[in-house]
Design a protein around this motif. Structure first.
Motif, PDB file in Angstrom:
ATOM      1  N   HIS A  90       0.814  -1.218   0.000  1.00 49.34           N
ATOM      2  CA  HIS A  90       0.000   0.000   0.000  1.00 49.34           C
ATOM      3  C   HIS A  90       0.847   1.267   0.000  1.00 49.34           C
ATOM      4  N   THR A 244      -3.302  -3.652  -1.215  1.00 45.36           N
ATOM      5  CA  THR A 244      -3.811  -2.916  -0.062  1.00 45.36           C
ATOM      6  C   THR A 244      -3.051  -3.266   1.220  1.00 45.36           C
ATOM      7  N   SER A 280     -10.860  -3.495   2.088  1.00 48.61           N
ATOM      8  CA  SER A 280      -9.462  -3.771   1.758  1.00 48.61           C
ATOM      9  C   SER A 280      -8.767  -4.434   2.946  1.00 48.61           C
ATOM     10  N   GLN A 465      -5.194  -3.322  -5.148  1.00 49.06           N
ATOM     11  CA  GLN A 465      -5.604  -1.928  -5.240  1.00 49.06           C
ATOM     12  C   GLN A 465      -5.657  -1.456  -6.689  1.00 49.06           C
ATOM     13  N   GLN A 477      -8.006  -0.070 -12.070  1.00 50.71           N
ATOM     14  CA  GLN A 477      -8.426  -0.402 -10.720  1.00 50.71           C
ATOM     15  C   GLN A 477      -9.586  -1.375 -10.788  1.00 50.71           C
TER      16      GLN A 477
END
Length: 606
Positions: A90, A244, A280, A465, A477
């Motif tokens: 992330h 994530t 997430s 992500q 995405q």
């Protein structure tokens, strides 16, 4: 000078001379010569005809095939090896990346120096003995593989030696800088660069760059003509796959998990952290795990992410969900009181509280107290307020018997008895009240508690992500569908308030953090036996934490399989893990306290 003779006249004179000579020959001799001439003429005419037929065959019949062969000899198709896209967490920390390595081959028949001398020069670079390398050189005359994955600096040192008879072949290898930290999420690729687990497997279409084969022209000697190579055919994009997962949270969860697994000599454990804003996953870690850089050294069972693949009975961690179902169905009131006898019989089957042997019957208890004390008997009374058919439909609605739909591979669905068997068995209904008689995975339990933490919404846990470029701009995405509303926000908040009392006053005190309102539920369940019934000594301990209660952000689940010891319960084994992870989240996200921390008044010094 006279003019030259006309060609046709010369031929006629010669032909006349031949005819005249034939006439002058004896008849038998003339006939023989005449036949020979006919034969020669026939051969010449036949050869010309065959040549014509062959020309037709080559120019007409076989022309397409010959053209194809010619083009195949004059051109070649090249599909260059393109590295897989990197994987980052992330915060952009590298989790997986391709890097060049080299395979070293030796050809002793091409050595210009004695074998021991070559071995002596290579030994310090390869970290092997001179004797070992010399034996290798004696094993064959050529094509001896000495090393499979030499680093680039080692390969450069070997090149600098300028030794004849050594061959370095470059290839790409996947590197996992975090080693076993994210193995359960990222997975690994095999020797052929094919993903075999985790995101490397499930998202290979995003990780493998698409490159078309290029047609190159060759000379008659077979070499590629430089002016025929198209420009830019080796262009690489700068995209990377971002997850994530937060490596800081992951490392905290791993450390706390390993500590408890070792302390209680447990078989294994898993920790999951989900952000209830969007589903997430900030962490998903198992222990024991494996190093994907050396996956070939690990046992096969290590490659299985059992948080998604192994079913277990959740036990008491499922009780808050049953309370929410009963409230949403209108079967009970939040302040309703039930009689806790400590032990009851359902169809001649005894059902007891875990502490019945020393606590006995509790008498009148509220719904909140039932969760605080983790009363099995109280939960049976709550579920009995609903018709079995209504209760079963609610279990299906929250996702029991299904998988979560996460983007990680190999997830399986939970197990719930068929409708008729369930509703016609009072025992099945009763045992389901305290989390037994059905099974689910750890990630399914996480998703279900996410319903309570998100205000009643069913979220889809996910780790991907998207694809991002080097400037941090999204290229692709994943589509996230709108979450399904399961419980009303009021029902969810009511149950969260009860779960807060579990931590502040009940069995979940091990997860308390001063100044923060945390909700939770402990679970200590017997393990089902493959032959039916339950194992006498084996159990699974777990804890689910939700915080901050006033505005829920995270759900943290810890599950420990087969901890040993008389003090091995969800409150002692799993709750401290969740507490440690929550403390890390508070630090990373800078989450302020829910209420002022009351500090003791210092005593004045005399």
């Amino acid at each position: 000078m006279g003019s030259p003779s006309h060609p046709s006249r010369s031929k006629r004179r010669r032909l006349a001379a031949v005819v005249k000579s034939l006439r002058q020959m004896p008849i038998p001799q003339a006939k023989s010569t005449y036949r020979r001439l006919l034969i020669v003429w026939a051969i010449l005419v036949g050869g010309a005809f065959l040549l014509m037929l062959n020309l037709v065959r080559l120019q007409v019949v076989q022309a397409p095939d010959l053209l194809k062969q010619a083009r195949s000899q004059q051109t070649s198709y090249l599909r260059p090896f393109i590295p897989r896209r990197p994987i980052v967490d992330h915060n952009g920390n590298m989790l997986a990346i391709d890097h060049p390595v080299y395979t070293l081959y030796a050809h002793p028949n091409a050595f210009k120096l004695p074998k021991p001398t070559v071995a002596e020069k290579l030994a310090p670079i390869l970290g092997r003995s001179v004797a070992d390398l010399t034996r290798k050189f004696d094993s064959a005359e050529s094509g001896i593989r000495l090393e499979y994955s030499l680093a680039e600096n080692a390969a450069e040192r070997i090149r600098d030696l300028q030794l004849d008879g050594l061959d370095l072949n470059q290839q790409q290898q996947r590197l996992y800088p975090q080693q076993n930290l994210t193995a359960d999420v990222v997975g690994y690729v095999d020797v052929d660069q094919v993903g075999q687990a985790g995101v490397e497997y499930s998202h290979k279409n995003l990780l493998e760059r698409s490159v078309k084969a290029v047609r190159l022209s060759r000379t008659g000697m077979g070499t590629v003509m430089p002016d025929q190579v198209p420009g830019g055919f080796l262009h690489l994009d700068d995209l990377h796959l971002q997850l994530t997962i937060d490596s800081r949270v992951q490392r905290s969860a791993q450390s706390a998990l390993q500590q408890q697994v070792k302390k209680f000599a447990a078989k294994r454990g898993v920790v999951l952290v989900m952000d209830v804003q969007d589903g997430s996953l900030r962490a998903l870690v198992g222990d024991p795990s494996y190093d994907p850089n050396e996956y070939y050294k690990a046992k096969v069972e290590r490659f299985k992410n059992w948080a998604l693949t192994d079913l277990y009975e959740p036990g008491s961690t499922f009780k808050p969900l049953n309370v929410a179902i009963a409230l949403e169905a209108g079967a009970i009131k939040p302040d309703q009181v039930f009689n806790d006898e400590g032990e009851i019989y359902i169809d001649s089957w005894p059902i007891q509280n875990f502490d019945y042997s020393y606590a006995g019957a509790r008498g009148p208890v509220s719904v909140s107290e039932i969760l605080q004390k983790s009363s099995n008997v109280g939960m049976v009374h709550i579920v009995q307020q609903m018709k079995p058919d209504v209760y079963y439909r609610w279990l299906q609605r929250i996702g029991l018997g299904q998988n979560t739909g996460s983007d990680l591979p190999f997830e399986i669905g939970g197990q719930l008895k068929d409708h008729n068997s369930f509703v016609q068995s009072p025992v099945d209904v009763a045992t389901s009240a305290f989390g037994q008689g059905f099974s689910l995975t750890a990630i399914q339990l996480l998703q279900m508690h996410g319903i309570l933490a998100s205000g009643g919404k069913l979220l889809i846990p996910h780790v991907v992500q998207g694809l991002y470029d080097s400037n941090g701009q999204p290229y692709w995405q994943p589509y996230q569908s709108s979450p399904k509303q399961i419980f009303s926000p009021n029902t969810a908040q009511t149950v969260l308030g009860m779960m807060e009392l579990v931590v502040s006053k009940g069995t979940g005190k091990g997860a308390q953090i001063p100044g923060y309102r945390i909700g939770g539920k402990t679970g200590t369940a017997q393990k089902a036996s493959s032959g039916g019934g339950y194992q006498a000594t084996a159990k699974i301990t777990s804890f689910v934490g939700i915080f901050p209660i006033e505005s829920p952000r995270y759900v943290v689940v810890a599950v420990i399989d087969e901890p040993k010891g008389e003090d091995a319960f969800g409150s002692t084994v799993a709750a401290p893990i969740v507490k440690s992870v929550i403390e890390t989240l508070i630090t990373i996200d800078k989450i302020p306290p829910s209420q002022p921390v009351t500090m003791p008044t210092p005593t004045p010094s005399p």
